[in-house]
Design a protein around this motif. Structure first.
Motif, short mmCIF file in Angstrom:
data_model
loop_
_atom_site.label_atom_id
_atom_site.label_comp_id
_atom_site.label_asym_id
_atom_site.label_seq_id
_atom_site.Cartn_x
_atom_site.Cartn_y
_atom_site.Cartn_z
N ALA A 97 9.23 -18.39 37.87
CA ALA A 97 8.46 -17.31 37.25
C ALA A 97 7.59 -16.59 38.27
O ALA A 97 6.58 -15.99 37.92
CB ALA A 97 7.61 -17.86 36.11
N VAL B 164 7.29 -12.51 37.53
CA VAL B 164 7.21 -11.97 36.17
C VAL B 164 6.56 -10.59 36.16
O VAL B 164 6.86 -9.75 35.31
CB VAL B 164 6.45 -12.94 35.23
CG1 VAL B 164 7.23 -14.23 35.04
CG2 VAL B 164 5.05 -13.21 35.74
N LEU C 64 12.46 -9.18 31.44
CA LEU C 64 11.34 -9.29 30.51
C LEU C 64 11.11 -7.89 29.93
O LEU C 64 10.17 -7.19 30.28
CB LEU C 64 10.10 -9.83 31.24
CG LEU C 64 10.30 -11.19 31.93
CD1 LEU C 64 9.09 -11.54 32.79
CD2 LEU C 64 10.56 -12.27 30.89
N ASP D 276 4.34 -6.23 28.40
CA ASP D 276 3.27 -7.21 28.57
C ASP D 276 3.15 -8.11 27.34
O ASP D 276 3.35 -7.67 26.20
CB ASP D 276 1.94 -6.51 28.81
CG ASP D 276 1.94 -5.67 30.08
OD1 ASP D 276 2.85 -5.87 30.91
OD2 ASP D 276 1.04 -4.82 30.23
N TYR E 112 5.89 -14.66 26.40
CA TYR E 112 7.32 -14.91 26.22
C TYR E 112 7.54 -16.41 26.06
O TYR E 112 6.95 -17.22 26.80
CB TYR E 112 8.13 -14.42 27.43
CG TYR E 112 8.20 -12.92 27.57
CD1 TYR E 112 9.36 -12.23 27.24
CD2 TYR E 112 7.12 -12.18 28.06
CE1 TYR E 112 9.45 -10.85 27.39
CE2 TYR E 112 7.19 -10.81 28.20
CZ TYR E 112 8.36 -10.15 27.87
OH TYR E 112 8.42 -8.78 28.01
N VAL F 237 2.82 -12.56 30.63
CA VAL F 237 3.38 -11.52 31.50
C VAL F 237 2.51 -10.27 31.49
O VAL F 237 2.11 -9.77 30.43
CB VAL F 237 4.81 -11.17 31.07
CG1 VAL F 237 5.34 -9.99 31.88
CG2 VAL F 237 5.72 -12.38 31.21
N LEU G 150 3.09 -6.72 33.52
CA LEU G 150 3.98 -6.00 34.44
C LEU G 150 3.20 -5.09 35.39
O LEU G 150 2.24 -4.43 34.99
CB LEU G 150 4.99 -5.16 33.65
CG LEU G 150 5.97 -5.90 32.74
CD1 LEU G 150 6.83 -4.92 31.98
CD2 LEU G 150 6.84 -6.85 33.56
#
Length: 385
Positions: free
Chosen positions: A140, A143, A187, A191, A194, A217, A219
């Protein structure tokens, strides 16, 4: 309106078609046209027409038929062009050119003001943030760039990955088994939180959870998930499709030009593969270069190829899967800075496009397609990749 150079013209007309045209000619000349049997027609020529009149009529008819014979093929060609569909010959020639990289010659083209250098982002498993157990490794580390990298290392021969984003849509993927490889998954819900789960097949359709984690997350850029390659939209800088996108973008002055050039090239060269559509299995993943070089594919092939080509030109593109009417289908939408998300493209009216569906556009009459698409209500997006 252009003449279709390769149209399959017919140079013969039925008696019924000829009679209809002749009747119109007579009416335009102020004469009454009457349908007669062969016997009645003979009587008219024998009794009602005088010598000079009869000769004049025969000459008129002969000239009319000659003109009709000359121009009727043009009518057919214009009709074919008006439908917006390339002829079979044109499509074959376009597909051959698309498949041959030596034809990507820009030496005689005028360079557009837009930089057409491909930019193929490369996902990486950096090892900075790794979540794992004996069966699964989830990297991850990136991400914020809109993707995760997963590798299955267990012994099951059939494994599913499920990702549920903040929009509460659950995506299910097949994972590679037998030692596993790094696979990239987007993804795409933006935002938020997840939930990532991996499930091993036990028997039949029964699965047991082998791994589960939650990811938070944020972004760096909301468009990044639609610029990177992933398991479905898979491409690299070495793909021929990317070179073809560069060639098609050479004369472009804007992103809109690129989208138009790529879209028009694909719908005029690709042929829908009905045999593949009947035999394709669940979990099928397109090979964009195979689609490009064979010149045929199903809706998923069309959408993945065009998505890959546009992403390599730094144009955010979503490959969308859902329902077109009652049919399960794939299409694309793309982001143009001056316009926003273009979720459809058949015809540009100066301000907006209608639905961007390269499959339907290459296999369906334009007017029928526009009527079907309407305001987009016939399309229901279920998944975005």
């Amino acid at each position: 309106m252009k003449y279709a150079r390769f149209s399959k013209n017919k140079f013969h007309m039925s008696d019924q078609d000829a009679a209809a045209i002749l009747e119109e000619v007579f009416l335009n000349c102020g004469k009454e046209a009457v349908s007669l049997t062969d016997e009645e027609s003979q009587k008219v020529f024998e009794s009602d027409l005088g010598g000079s009149d009869m000769h004049y009529a025969v000459i008129c008819i002969a000239v009319t038929m000659f003109i009709i014979t000359l121009i009727f093929p043009v009518f057919l060609a214009i009709a074919a062009t008006h439908k917006g569909q390339p002829t079979d010959t044109e499509r074959i020639l376009a597909a051959e050119k698309m498949a041959d990289p030596t034809t990507y010659d820009t030496s005689e083209l005028v360079k557009g003001s837009r930089d057409n250098t491909p930019v193929c982002l490369v996902p990486t498993a950096d090892g900075i943030n790794v979540l794992s157990n004996d069966y699964v490794s989830l990297d991850a580390s990136n991400v914020a760039s809109g993707y995760i990298v997963i590798k299955y290392t267990g012994a099951s021969e059939k494994v599913k990955l499920r990702i549920t984003g903040p929009d509460e849509v659950t995506y299910t993927y097949n994972l590679t088994t037998g030692g596993g490889i790094d696979e990239v998954f987007p993804l795409q819900a933006g935002d938020g939180t997840y939930v990532v789960g991996v499930f091993e097949n036990i028997a039949g359709t029964s699965y047991a959870q082998a791994f589960s984690e939650e990811l938070s997350v944020k972004l760096d850029d909301p468009f990044l998930p639609f610029l990177y390659p992933n398991q479905y939209v898979s491409f690299t800088k070495d793909d021929q499709a990317i070179a073809y996108a560069q060639y098609l973008s050479y004369e472009a002055n804007s992103d809109l030009d690129v989208v138009s050039n790529v879209y028009n090239a694909l719908i005029s060269s690709l042929t829908y593969d009905y045999e593949e559509a009947q035999t394709v299995e669940s979990g099928y993943l397109p090979d964009i270069d195979e689609v490009l070089t064979t010149g045929k594919g199903i809706c998923l092939d069309y959408a993945c190829l065009m998505s890959s080509m546009l992403r390599s030109q730094q144009i955010p593109t979503r490959m969308e899967v859902g329902y077109a009417g009652q049919a399960y289908h794939a299409w694309i939408s793309t982001y143009i800075k001056e316009i926003g998300w273009v979720n459809g493209m058949i015809e540009f009216d100066g301000e907006k496009w209608s639905l961007m569906d390269p499959t339907f556009a290459s296999t369906t009459d334009t007017e029928k397609l526009k009527n079907f698409i309407g305001d987009g209500e016939n399309y229901k997006t279920k998944y975005i990749y």
